[in-house]
Design a protein around this motif. Structure first.
Motif, PDB file in Angstrom:
ATOM      1  N   MET A 183     -21.689  -5.903  -7.544  1.00 15.39           N
ATOM      2  CA  MET A 183     -20.506  -5.138  -7.893  1.00 15.39           C
ATOM      3  C   MET A 183     -19.590  -4.910  -6.705  1.00 15.39           C
ATOM      4  N   ARG A 184     -20.139  -4.975  -5.486  1.00 12.85           N
ATOM      5  CA  ARG A 184     -19.297  -4.727  -4.325  1.00 12.85           C
ATOM      6  C   ARG A 184     -18.542  -6.015  -4.038  1.00 12.85           C
ATOM      7  N   SER A 185     -17.452  -6.225  -4.736  1.00  5.67           N
ATOM      8  CA  SER A 185     -16.709  -7.467  -4.716  1.00  5.67           C
ATOM      9  C   SER A 185     -15.230  -7.145  -4.590  1.00  5.67           C
ATOM     10  N   PRO A 186     -14.392  -8.199  -4.440  1.00  6.78           N
ATOM     11  CA  PRO A 186     -12.948  -7.948  -4.424  1.00  6.78           C
ATOM     12  C   PRO A 186     -12.455  -7.215  -5.672  1.00  6.78           C
ATOM     13  N   LEU A 187     -13.171  -7.347  -6.770  1.00  3.10           N
ATOM     14  CA  LEU A 187     -12.774  -6.625  -7.983  1.00  3.10           C
ATOM     15  C   LEU A 187     -12.840  -5.109  -7.778  1.00  3.10           C
ATOM     16  N   VAL A 188     -13.879  -4.671  -7.067  1.00  6.19           N
ATOM     17  CA  VAL A 188     -14.006  -3.234  -6.795  1.00  6.19           C
ATOM     18  C   VAL A 188     -12.857  -2.767  -5.918  1.00  6.19           C
ATOM     19  N   SER A 189     -12.520  -3.560  -4.907  1.00 10.34           N
ATOM     20  CA  SER A 189     -11.405  -3.199  -4.026  1.00 10.34           C
ATOM     21  C   SER A 189     -10.093  -3.145  -4.799  1.00 10.34           C
ATOM     22  N   ALA A 190      -9.868  -4.132  -5.667  1.00  7.36           N
ATOM     23  CA  ALA A 190      -8.646  -4.139  -6.477  1.00  7.36           C
ATOM     24  C   ALA A 190      -8.611  -2.952  -7.414  1.00  7.36           C
ATOM     25  N   SER A 191      -9.750  -2.631  -8.011  1.00  7.06           N
ATOM     26  CA  SER A 191      -9.812  -1.486  -8.912  1.00  7.06           C
ATOM     27  C   SER A 191      -9.515  -0.195  -8.170  1.00  7.06           C
ATOM     28  N   ALA A 192     -10.080  -0.035  -6.965  1.00  8.04           N
ATOM     29  CA  ALA A 192      -9.813   1.167  -6.174  1.00  8.04           C
ATOM     30  C   ALA A 192      -8.331   1.282  -5.842  1.00  8.04           C
ATOM     31  N   LEU A 193      -7.707   0.156  -5.524  1.00  4.28           N
ATOM     32  CA  LEU A 193      -6.286   0.175  -5.186  1.00  4.28           C
ATOM     33  C   LEU A 193      -5.443   0.589  -6.387  1.00  4.28           C
ATOM     34  N   PHE A 194      -5.723   0.004  -7.551  1.00  2.00           N
ATOM     35  CA  PHE A 194      -4.927   0.310  -8.740  1.00  2.00           C
ATOM     36  C   PHE A 194      -5.163   1.735  -9.226  1.00  2.00           C
ATOM     37  N   TRP A 195      -6.433   2.195  -9.175  1.00  2.00           N
ATOM     38  CA  TRP A 195      -6.691   3.568  -9.592  1.00  2.00           C
ATOM     39  C   TRP A 195      -6.067   4.563  -8.620  1.00  2.00           C
ATOM     40  N   GLY A 196      -6.047   4.194  -7.346  1.00  2.00           N
ATOM     41  CA  GLY A 196      -5.361   5.047  -6.387  1.00  2.00           C
ATOM     42  C   GLY A 196      -3.870   5.107  -6.660  1.00  2.00           C
ATOM     43  N   PHE A 197      -3.272   3.959  -6.950  1.00  2.00           N
ATOM     44  CA  PHE A 197      -1.837   3.910  -7.238  1.00  2.00           C
ATOM     45  C   PHE A 197      -1.488   4.675  -8.513  1.00  2.00           C
ATOM     46  N   GLN A 198      -2.410   4.652  -9.466  1.00  4.02           N
ATOM     47  CA  GLN A 198      -2.088   5.216 -10.774  1.00  4.02           C
ATOM     48  C   GLN A 198      -1.540   6.635 -10.667  1.00  4.02           C
TER      49      GLN A 198
END
Length: 386
Positions: A1-16
């Motif tokens: 799970m510790r993949s670029p997907l997690v990083s992208a998800s963190a970025l988008f949820w932060g932006f939200q």
């Protein structure tokens, strides 16, 4: 799970919500003709809904041991919120949308961190992911104000909808990746929820109180910095913005460094260093008189809040063996701290030091919180040793 997907998800949820929350009051006034009194009670109701959702939804996820499906639901609710705010011109309807959609949607970041813990991520991975969320909060507010200034207040809502869709896409991709890994045997099932030895409930209460106090000092300091700069230092308002921006930018490398140090030092030790930095920062703010010193002490503030935000989250996850509850409870210390900060500002600003008195009280409170952290460290060590 510790993949670029997690990083992208963190970025988008932060932006939200870095795009929405800082300009929500402006939206209420500009789109729904809310009065100052309306803004106050609407924000109070909205935050109350978020407080309850941060307890109920993660607890539900803990019971099902599934954090990604609730995370996907939060993305859908964000899309509903953006749509409802875009089509209505009625303040009561907007309030209902904020409570029904916005409150639960705000739990997304907590669920992401709960899933990280549930999937066996080490503290360093959790802290590094938290740094990505911090980056979103550095970029989000100026982006939101630029969009609204150039295209009008309502223009931020389609942007919020796009971010919600991106959140949904990344979450679906994470769900699919996990199912595929389990199906073909290339991945392991997530670790059981109970990944830490339980500690006494009194220790959990103590650490919650400590973090409420730490969050309250940060909220109070940020809230009155502009007044401190203009009325006590007699500097242009611009300096408060520069100081806050510098601290926010430094928070990101601070979190990355904390993530690396977490493999060598205990979370308690790192948190103690952050509390000490906070005490020194607040004390220094009562003494400084020029803009150069104002900027020079911001690294202390960045280290302080970096440890509170990063180490605090992993500490809660270590002491509370339910990842969802741990993440939601940590998130709520920020909300309760914001409420407590009002009292700090009221008492501190009434002293002979004026707004400098707020920082002096914050120094005392941060020192007291450091003492509570030391108590929790000692008692938790005894409990687990026994």
């Amino acid at each position: 799970m510790r993949s670029p997907l997690v990083s992208a998800s963190a970025l988008f949820w932060g932006f939200q919500f870095a795009l929405l929350n800082p300009v929500l009051a402006l939206l209420l006034v500009g789109l729904y003709d809310a009065s100052p009194t309306d803004v106050g009670w609407v924000l109070a109701v909205y935050n109350a809904a978020g407080f309850l959702a941060a307890i109920v939804i993660p607890a539900w996820a803990d019971r099902s041991r599934n954090y990604l499906l609730p995370l996907l639901l939060c993305g859908v609710l964000t899309l509903c919120l953006a749509g409802a705010l875009a089509v209505t011109t009625s303040l009561p309807v907007a309030v209902v949308a904020l409570v029904v959609f916005g409150g639960p949607a705000g739990v997304g970041v907590s669920l992401l961190f709960a899933d990280l813990k549930h999937s066996g991520a080490p503290p360093s991975a959790v802290i590094n992911t938290r740094a990505i969320v911090s980056f979103a909060w550095v970029a989000g507010p100026p982006a939101a104000t630029f969009i609204m200034g150039a295209l009008g207040n309502r223009a931020i809502l389609p942007v919020l909808a796009v971010v919600a869709i991106l959140n949904g896409i990344t979450t679906v991709a994470m769900i699919s990746k996990r199912r595929s890994a389990l199906a073909d045997g290339s991945g392991d099932a997530p670790a059981p929820v109970a990944t830490a030895e339980p500690v006494a409930r009194s220790l959990v209460v103590t650490v919650v109180i400590a973090f409420v106090l730490l969050q309250a000092t940060n909220s109070a300091a940020v809230s009155i910095l502009s007044l401190f700069v203009t009325e006590r230092l007699h500097l242009p308002l611009l300096w408060s913005g520069i100081a806050l921006a510098l601290s926010a930018l430094l928070e990101i490398p601070a979190l990355l460094l904390i993530g690396r140090l977490s493999d060598r030092f205990s979370g308690f030790a790192l948190l103690a260093s952050g509390c000490a930095a906070g005490v020194v920062y607040y004390a220094a703010m009562t003494l400084l008189r020029d803009p150069v010193t104002l900027l020079a002490v911001q690294p202390l503030n960045a280290w302080f809040f970096g440890t509170v935000a990063g180490v605090g989250l992993t500490l809660f996850q270590d002491l509370i063996p339910r990842p969802g509850l741990a993440s939601g409870l940590f998130t709520n210390t920020r909300r309760i701290g914001a409420i407590v900060s009002g009292g700090i500002i009221a008492v501190g600003s009434s002293t002979a030091l004026g707004y400098g008195g707020v920082f002096l009280i914050c120094a005392v409170i941060a020192l007291a919180a450091l003492g509570l952290v030391a108590v929790v460290r000692r008692q938790a060590g005894r409990t687990r040793a026994g």
